[in-house]
Write a protein that holds these residues in place. Structure first.
Motif, PDB file in Angstrom:
ATOM      1  N   ALA A   7      57.203  58.804  55.161  1.00 12.73           N
ATOM      2  CA  ALA A   7      56.652  59.456  56.354  1.00 12.73           C
ATOM      3  C   ALA A   7      55.134  59.574  56.305  1.00 12.73           C
ATOM      4  O   ALA A   7      54.479  59.610  57.349  1.00 12.73           O
ATOM      5  CB  ALA A   7      57.277  60.841  56.514  1.00 12.73           C
ATOM      6  N   THR A   8      54.579  59.615  55.101  1.00 10.73           N
ATOM      7  CA  THR A   8      53.123  59.808  54.973  1.00 10.73           C
ATOM      8  C   THR A   8      52.379  58.539  54.566  1.00 10.73           C
ATOM      9  O   THR A   8      51.182  58.590  54.272  1.00 10.73           O
ATOM     10  CB  THR A   8      52.823  60.909  53.936  1.00 10.73           C
ATOM     11  N   LEU A   9      53.061  57.391  54.544  1.00  8.57           N
ATOM     12  CA  LEU A   9      52.410  56.148  54.141  1.00  8.57           C
ATOM     13  C   LEU A   9      51.305  55.746  55.108  1.00  8.57           C
ATOM     14  O   LEU A   9      51.447  55.876  56.325  1.00  8.57           O
ATOM     15  CB  LEU A   9      53.426  55.004  54.067  1.00  8.57           C
ATOM     16  N   GLY A  10      50.235  55.210  54.556  1.00 11.21           N
ATOM     17  CA  GLY A  10      49.208  54.591  55.372  1.00 11.21           C
ATOM     18  C   GLY A  10      49.671  53.211  55.807  1.00 11.21           C
ATOM     19  O   GLY A  10      50.797  52.790  55.496  1.00 11.21           O
ATOM     20  N   PRO A  11      48.856  52.463  56.523  1.00  7.19           N
ATOM     21  CA  PRO A  11      49.234  51.116  56.943  1.00  7.19           C
ATOM     22  C   PRO A  11      49.447  50.201  55.743  1.00  7.19           C
ATOM     23  O   PRO A  11      48.833  50.365  54.693  1.00  7.19           O
ATOM     24  CB  PRO A  11      48.045  50.653  57.788  1.00  7.19           C
ATOM     25  N   ASP A  12      50.346  49.238  55.900  1.00  8.08           N
ATOM     26  CA  ASP A  12      50.647  48.312  54.821  1.00  8.08           C
ATOM     27  C   ASP A  12      49.420  47.466  54.487  1.00  8.08           C
ATOM     28  O   ASP A  12      48.690  47.015  55.384  1.00  8.08           O
ATOM     29  CB  ASP A  12      51.801  47.395  55.232  1.00  8.08           C
TER      30      ASP A  12
ATOM     31  N   GLN B 231      48.500  55.993  48.471  1.00  7.10           N
ATOM     32  CA  GLN B 231      49.470  55.454  49.419  1.00  7.10           C
ATOM     33  C   GLN B 231      49.340  56.048  50.818  1.00  7.10           C
ATOM     34  O   GLN B 231      49.822  55.455  51.786  1.00  7.10           O
ATOM     35  CB  GLN B 231      50.887  55.665  48.889  1.00  7.10           C
ATOM     36  N   LYS B 232      48.693  57.195  50.931  1.00  9.97           N
ATOM     37  CA  LYS B 232      48.486  57.791  52.242  1.00  9.97           C
ATOM     38  C   LYS B 232      47.347  57.109  52.997  1.00  9.97           C
ATOM     39  O   LYS B 232      47.222  57.277  54.214  1.00  9.97           O
ATOM     40  CB  LYS B 232      48.199  59.287  52.099  1.00  9.97           C
ATOM     41  N   VAL B 233      46.543  56.353  52.281  1.00  7.53           N
ATOM     42  CA  VAL B 233      45.443  55.607  52.909  1.00  7.53           C
ATOM     43  C   VAL B 233      45.875  54.164  53.164  1.00  7.53           C
ATOM     44  O   VAL B 233      45.771  53.657  54.285  1.00  7.53           O
ATOM     45  CB  VAL B 233      44.178  55.638  52.032  1.00  7.53           C
ATOM     46  N   ILE B 234      46.348  53.497  52.114  1.00  4.77           N
ATOM     47  CA  ILE B 234      46.808  52.107  52.186  1.00  4.77           C
ATOM     48  C   ILE B 234      48.100  52.013  51.387  1.00  4.77           C
ATOM     49  O   ILE B 234      48.151  52.441  50.231  1.00  4.77           O
ATOM     50  CB  ILE B 234      45.758  51.137  51.616  1.00  4.77           C
ATOM     51  N   ALA B 235      49.126  51.442  51.979  1.00  6.57           N
ATOM     52  CA  ALA B 235      50.437  51.393  51.329  1.00  6.57           C
ATOM     53  C   ALA B 235      50.644  50.085  50.570  1.00  6.57           C
ATOM     54  O   ALA B 235      50.383  49.002  51.095  1.00  6.57           O
ATOM     55  CB  ALA B 235      51.552  51.565  52.356  1.00  6.57           C
TER      56      ALA B 235
END
Length: 287
Positions: free
Chosen positions: A137-142, A169-173
Motif C-alpha cells: 500500500a505504501t510502495l513508490g512507483p516501480d 521502497q516508499k520512494v522507488i519500489a
C-alpha cells in the motif's frame, strides 16, 4: 536479498509453471510467517492458480479472487520442485516455512518458501486485495516504470543520501542494497551524494543507469530456474560484494562501507573522485 530482477524472474517462473494448476494443499511449518489469518490458507485448497505478480520486491500467486503474497526479505527464497513429498511438514524443523502443493500431494509439483539463518523476517499474506498488505500500500512507483522527469520529481528537495533514497521502497519500489550499488557505480555517483542536489546531467545518468542495470538483470534472470537465480545475480555484479577486487571499469580497488547489519561497495575512482569514504566501523578497529 531478492530484488526486482529476481522477484520478477520468480513471478515469471510461477506464471509459466503454476498457472492452471489446482492447489492441493498448503502446509505451514512456521506460523510466525503468516501475517493474516482470515481467510486461512485452507481457503485455497481446490482452487485454481490464475497467475502470478510482482509489486516491488513482493511476490504474489493469484488464486481465484485471492492473492498469496510473500516478501522474501533478507534470507528468504522460493524453492521449486517438480514433485513434492506428500508427508506434511513438521513445524519448526528445517528452513521451510510454507509449502504449496500444486495438485495431489506426492504426485504433483509445487514450491517451498524457505528462510535461512536465525533472523526470521519472511512474511506471507493471504488477501483479496494486494493493497491490504501494508508494504504494498505504501510502495513508490516501480523502478522500471519511472521516466527521467518522474525521477527528478521524486528526488527534488530530498535531503537524504542517494544510496539510502534509492533503497527506500516508499520512494522507488524494487531496488535493494545490491542493485543500488550497481546503479550508482554505472552512473558514476557517490553513494553519499545528496539526492535532491543532483545536477541535470547526474539525474540523467542515474535514470539511464537504473534502466540499464535493472533491465539487463531482468533479461538475464527471467527464464532461469529458481535454483540458479542467486548465482546469476552474483555473476552480473561489478562492485557489490566485490570488496578488495579490481573495478572492472578502471581497475581501482573496490571499497566497502560497513554498518551493523549490512555493507555496501563502491569504486573511488569511478564514483568519488578518488576519495576513499570514511568507514566508521573499520576506523574504530584501526584505533
Amino acid at each position: 536479498m531478492p530484488e526486482l530482477p529476481e522477484v520478477e524472474a520468480l513471478a515469471d517462473h510461477l506464471r509459466r509453471h503454476a498457472t492452471g494448476c489446482t492447489i492441493g494443499r498448503i502446509d505451514v511449518a512456521a506460523l510466525s510467517v503468516l501475517k493474516t489469518f482470515d481467510p486461512p490458507p485452507t481457503a485455497l485448497h481446490g482452487q485454481q492458480v490464475t497467475g502470478a505478480h510482482r509489486w516491488g520486491k513482493y511476490l504474489g500467486l493469484q488464486v481465484g479472487e485471492l492473492s498469496l503474497i510473500a516478501h522474501l526479505s533478507r534470507a528468504g527464497w522460493l524453492r521449486w520442485s517438480d514433485q513434492l513429498a506428500a508427508a506434511p511438514l513438521r513445524p519448526g524443523k528445517g528452513p521451510i516455512a510454507l509449502r504449496v502443493h500444486l495438485g495431489v500431494p506426492g504426485q504433483a509439483p509445487g514450491f517451498d518458501l524457505t528462510e535461512a539463518g536465525t533472523q526470521k523476517r519472511l512474511a506471507v499474506w493471504l488477501v483479496d486485495d494486494p493493497v491490504k498488505v501494508p508494504g504494498i500500500a505504501t510502495l513508490g512507483p516501480d523502478a522500471l516504470a519511472i521516466n527521467a522527469d518522474a525521477l527528478a520529481g521524486l528526488l527534488a528537495g530530498n535531503t537524504g543520501r542517494i544510496k539510502t533514497v534509492l533503497t527506500d521502497q516508499k520512494v522507488i519500489a524494487g531496488i535493494g542494497n545490491a542493485y543500488s550499488d550497481e546503479i550508482l557505480h554505472t552512473a558514476r555517483l557517490s553513494p553519499f551524494a545528496t539526492a535532491g542536489k543532483l545536477s541535470t546531467a547526474q539525474l540523467t545518468a542515474l535514470h539511464d543507469a537504473m534502466h540499464t542495470v535493472l533491465t539487463d538483470a531482468v533479461t538475464r534472470s527471467v527464464g532461469q530456474q529458481a535454483a540458479t537465480l542467486k548465482g546469476e545475480k552474483r555473476s552480473g555484479l561489478r562492485v557489490h560484494a566485490r570488496t578488495g577486487l579490481p573495478c572492472p571499469v578502471c581497475a581501482d580497488t573496490v571499497r566497502e562501507i560497513s554498518f551493523a547489519d549490512k555493507s555496501f561497495q563502491y569504486c573511488p575512482t569511478c564514483q568519488t573522485g578518488g576519495k576513499v569514504l570514511a568507514d566508521r566501523r573499520m576506523s574504530r578497529l584501526l584505533k
